[in-house]
Design a protein around this motif. Structure first.
Motif, PDB file in Angstrom:
ATOM      1  N   ASP A  27      80.411  67.270 145.886  1.00 12.99           N
ATOM      2  CA  ASP A  27      81.212  66.803 144.752  1.00 12.99           C
ATOM      3  C   ASP A  27      82.686  67.051 145.057  1.00 12.99           C
ATOM      4  O   ASP A  27      83.037  68.036 145.709  1.00 12.99           O
ATOM      5  CB  ASP A  27      80.861  67.591 143.481  1.00 12.99           C
ATOM      6  N   SER A  28      83.534  66.179 144.539  1.00 10.41           N
ATOM      7  CA  SER A  28      84.983  66.387 144.657  1.00 10.41           C
ATOM      8  C   SER A  28      85.671  65.508 143.631  1.00 10.41           C
ATOM      9  O   SER A  28      85.032  64.634 143.040  1.00 10.41           O
ATOM     10  CB  SER A  28      85.460  66.029 146.071  1.00 10.41           C
ATOM     11  N   ALA A  29      86.951  65.750 143.411  1.00  8.21           N
ATOM     12  CA  ALA A  29      87.680  64.975 142.406  1.00  8.21           C
ATOM     13  C   ALA A  29      88.959  64.393 142.993  1.00  8.21           C
ATOM     14  O   ALA A  29      89.686  65.085 143.722  1.00  8.21           O
ATOM     15  CB  ALA A  29      88.016  65.837 141.192  1.00  8.21           C
ATOM     16  N   LEU A  30      89.211  63.146 142.668  1.00  2.00           N
ATOM     17  CA  LEU A  30      90.456  62.520 143.089  1.00  2.00           C
ATOM     18  C   LEU A  30      91.629  63.367 142.584  1.00  2.00           C
ATOM     19  O   LEU A  30      91.644  63.809 141.432  1.00  2.00           O
ATOM     20  CB  LEU A  30      90.555  61.104 142.506  1.00  2.00           C
ATOM     21  N   ALA A  31      92.592  63.603 143.459  1.00  2.00           N
ATOM     22  CA  ALA A  31      93.789  64.384 143.132  1.00  2.00           C
ATOM     23  C   ALA A  31      93.459  65.823 142.746  1.00  2.00           C
ATOM     24  O   ALA A  31      94.293  66.518 142.176  1.00  2.00           O
ATOM     25  CB  ALA A  31      94.614  63.711 142.039  1.00  2.00           C
ATOM     26  N   GLY A  32      92.232  66.263 143.076  1.00  2.00           N
ATOM     27  CA  GLY A  32      91.846  67.644 142.755  1.00  2.00           C
ATOM     28  C   GLY A  32      91.944  67.955 141.285  1.00  2.00           C
ATOM     29  O   GLY A  32      92.205  69.090 140.874  1.00  2.00           O
ATOM     30  N   LEU A  33      91.705  66.934 140.498  1.00  2.00           N
ATOM     31  CA  LEU A  33      91.817  67.065 139.046  1.00  2.00           C
ATOM     32  C   LEU A  33      90.904  68.176 138.558  1.00  2.00           C
ATOM     33  O   LEU A  33      89.849  68.420 139.125  1.00  2.00           O
ATOM     34  CB  LEU A  33      91.384  65.729 138.423  1.00  2.00           C
ATOM     35  N   GLY A  34      91.313  68.839 137.505  1.00  2.00           N
ATOM     36  CA  GLY A  34      90.393  69.777 136.897  1.00  2.00           C
ATOM     37  C   GLY A  34      90.981  71.095 136.465  1.00  2.00           C
ATOM     38  O   GLY A  34      91.041  71.396 135.285  1.00  2.00           O
ATOM     39  N   GLY A  35      91.429  71.885 137.412  1.00  2.00           N
ATOM     40  CA  GLY A  35      91.901  73.206 137.026  1.00  2.00           C
ATOM     41  C   GLY A  35      90.776  74.104 136.577  1.00  2.00           C
ATOM     42  O   GLY A  35      89.602  73.746 136.641  1.00  2.00           O
ATOM     43  N   ALA A  44      97.026  55.938 141.453  1.00  6.37           N
ATOM     44  CA  ALA A  44      98.023  55.336 140.559  1.00  6.37           C
ATOM     45  C   ALA A  44      97.432  55.095 139.168  1.00  6.37           C
ATOM     46  O   ALA A  44      98.110  55.271 138.156  1.00  6.37           O
ATOM     47  CB  ALA A  44      98.539  54.029 141.163  1.00  6.37           C
ATOM     48  N   ILE A  45      96.158  54.708 139.129  1.00  4.29           N
ATOM     49  CA  ILE A  45      95.511  54.465 137.830  1.00  4.29           C
ATOM     50  C   ILE A  45      95.324  55.787 137.089  1.00  4.29           C
ATOM     51  O   ILE A  45      95.577  55.883 135.885  1.00  4.29           O
ATOM     52  CB  ILE A  45      94.158  53.747 138.020  1.00  4.29           C
ATOM     53  N   LEU A  46      94.896  56.789 137.830  1.00  8.24           N
ATOM     54  CA  LEU A  46      94.762  58.122 137.231  1.00  8.24           C
ATOM     55  C   LEU A  46      96.097  58.579 136.649  1.00  8.24           C
ATOM     56  O   LEU A  46      96.166  59.061 135.508  1.00  8.24           O
ATOM     57  CB  LEU A  46      94.266  59.112 138.304  1.00  8.24           C
TER      58      LEU A  46
END
Lengths: 310, 310
Positions: free
Chosen positions: A231-239, A278-280
């Motif tokens: 698992d991973s998130a675009l732009a390391g989103l989350g915190g 860019a959409i994020l």
């Protein structure tokens, strides 16, 4: 022929649920479509939890219904209980991920149940899902498998106990999550080995956070132990709610760069993936965007295994 | 008894030479003293290059003279040629690091010499150093060993050739540097194995950059190949002239967290190390500060091997 590694993008679920503002549904759908168009094979698009608890996930049913029409991508939703699983099924999800916290403290705080009670809930979920006319995969996700901000150190034996319970409950796959990002590479290897010794190839994925900056090193450790799903998130989103300023999930862009550079095939077009940022950003302009590859630019020494094989 | 890994802090050299402003000498000395007081065993404090080329390094002789009086720390200086080596010797440096670019393009751009010409310069440096009354160690540093922003891919055979030349020139140790941060874990392992096969234990250290976010994964790869000496920079200072926005050297704080978590002893007090960031920030307020552990805070699951052994 290069070996395949499966990347599951969890930004729309794990990333967004930490965001300070709510991403509009139309932007979210566009963002998910862009991620799918970049070749990401699996996307966790939302969570079937009460909207009062996590308002960012209120549109999950709508998002799932739209996302399952995208070609060639597995749509995953988090479902913490039978009710969530039923809603995910109704919306058409291909897979649900049901979390079980390994640590008692996190389990009580997050699910208001003991780990054993939640494993029993997973068994009910599996029984219900297997009785339906349409197939839907069930993943059991062991949260806080590498440390807990409430209980501290999580013993490997406790992870093995929960993973074994999930395997007995009949889940299709088991994942191990470093929910708070306290894990280190030697621990990843130890826990993966111990869980695999107990449940065999049903152990599939790792869900890692980059809280301490060790995310990709931990992914490498898993990779070396034979893990082929991350698992991973675009732009390391989350915190992390317990670590202000910390980055969230491991960064999809950097993970793909590492995997493809090492000769694994992800099927993901890194340039298109980076373009989806860019959409994020348009949907959540105040959210920090992590990731080194997007900032530095893809070097010309990059030879994606996936593209070369295509 | 935990195994020791040596961390060499290179922020005052590799980090500062990229900085947009000049850190005042008094702040630099205080910063170096704080890093030494945190238990860092080696510090690369400056570079004996013409001040016209790198104004940030104009005070290197003064800084070395002061730093060598700090107890229990090896003081290293970069010296690109015999003249620099002589100045470093005069200032009292314990070790010099002499760079040789493996790639022709970087070698010409950076040193105005071919790799072979620079290896010959290293031989002259070693001969001169060995003839002096005081011992000073000489490290040969293979720059662009894992990729070059000018030449692109750097063949492993070219790294072996330069490393072998350095060994024949009589250096005490050889280091491999991922100068632009293009390396990946599988490559790190391949190159380390090939160089070790050629020159044996004289291969000592890895100097890694986090340009693509793979820094700690690359360090882990080196660690698994038996490397026990790593360069890093406080707050990941440095950047890359060819990658705007990219972070620089691997972050000392995160590296120490990883090593100690895995059971290696660095001798470094992570809290004191993080406290040294304040001095860096005071001296260079505009410089971005990287590092996840300082932002997230040291988790209470952290059990430093070094402190437990003490």
């Amino acid at each position: 022929m290069s070996e395949t590694v499966t990347v599951c993008e969890v930004g729309p679920r794990d990333g967004l649920q930490m965001a300070k503002t709510i991403m509009p549904t139309a932007v979210k759908a566009r963002w998910i479509a862009a991620i799918a168009a970049a070749g990401v094979p699996e996307i966790e698009v939302g969570s079937f939890v009460p909207p009062k608890l996590i308002p960012q996930m209120a549109d999950t049913a709508e998002i799932v219904r739209e996302a399952v029409r995208l070609p060639g991508v597995q749509i995953v939703a988090l479902a913490p209980n039978l009710r969530g699983a039923q809603n995910a099924y109704e919306a058409g999800a291909h897979r649900i991920s049901v979390p079980v916290s390994v640590s008692e403290g996190h389990s009580r705080a997050n699910l208001n149940r003991t780990p054993a009670e939640q494993v029993a809930e997973v068994a009910r979920v599996v029984a219900w899902v297997r009785a339906q006319p349409r197939a839907m995969q069930v993943e059991g996700a062991c949260s806080t498998a590498f440390g807990c901000s409430i209980d501290g150190v999580v013993p490997t034996a406790a992870v093995v106990r929960v993973a074994s319970g999930l395997a007995e409950a009949g889940v299709d796959s088991v994942g191990l999550a470093d929910t708070v990002g306290y894990g280190h590479p030697a621990q990843i290897k130890d826990v993966v080995r111990a869980v695999r010794a107990a449940i065999g190839p049903r152990l599939e994925g790792l869900h890692l956070h980059d809280t301490m900056g060790l995310g990709l090193a931990n992914a490498l450790a898993g990779l070396e132990e034979g893990i082929r799903s991350f698992d991973s998130a675009l732009a390391g989103l989350g915190g992390c709610p317990f670590a202000p300023g910390a980055s969230g999930n491991i960064v999809t862009e950097d993970l793909v760069f590492m995997l493809e550079s090492m000769g694994f095939s992800t099927g993901i077009d890194l340039e298109k993936l980076i373009a989806a940022r860019a959409i994020l950003h348009a949907g959540l302009p105040a959210e920090p965007m992590h990731g080194n590859v997007p900032k530095a630019g893809i070097p010309r020494t990059y030879h994606p295994a996936g593209r070369a094989a295509a």
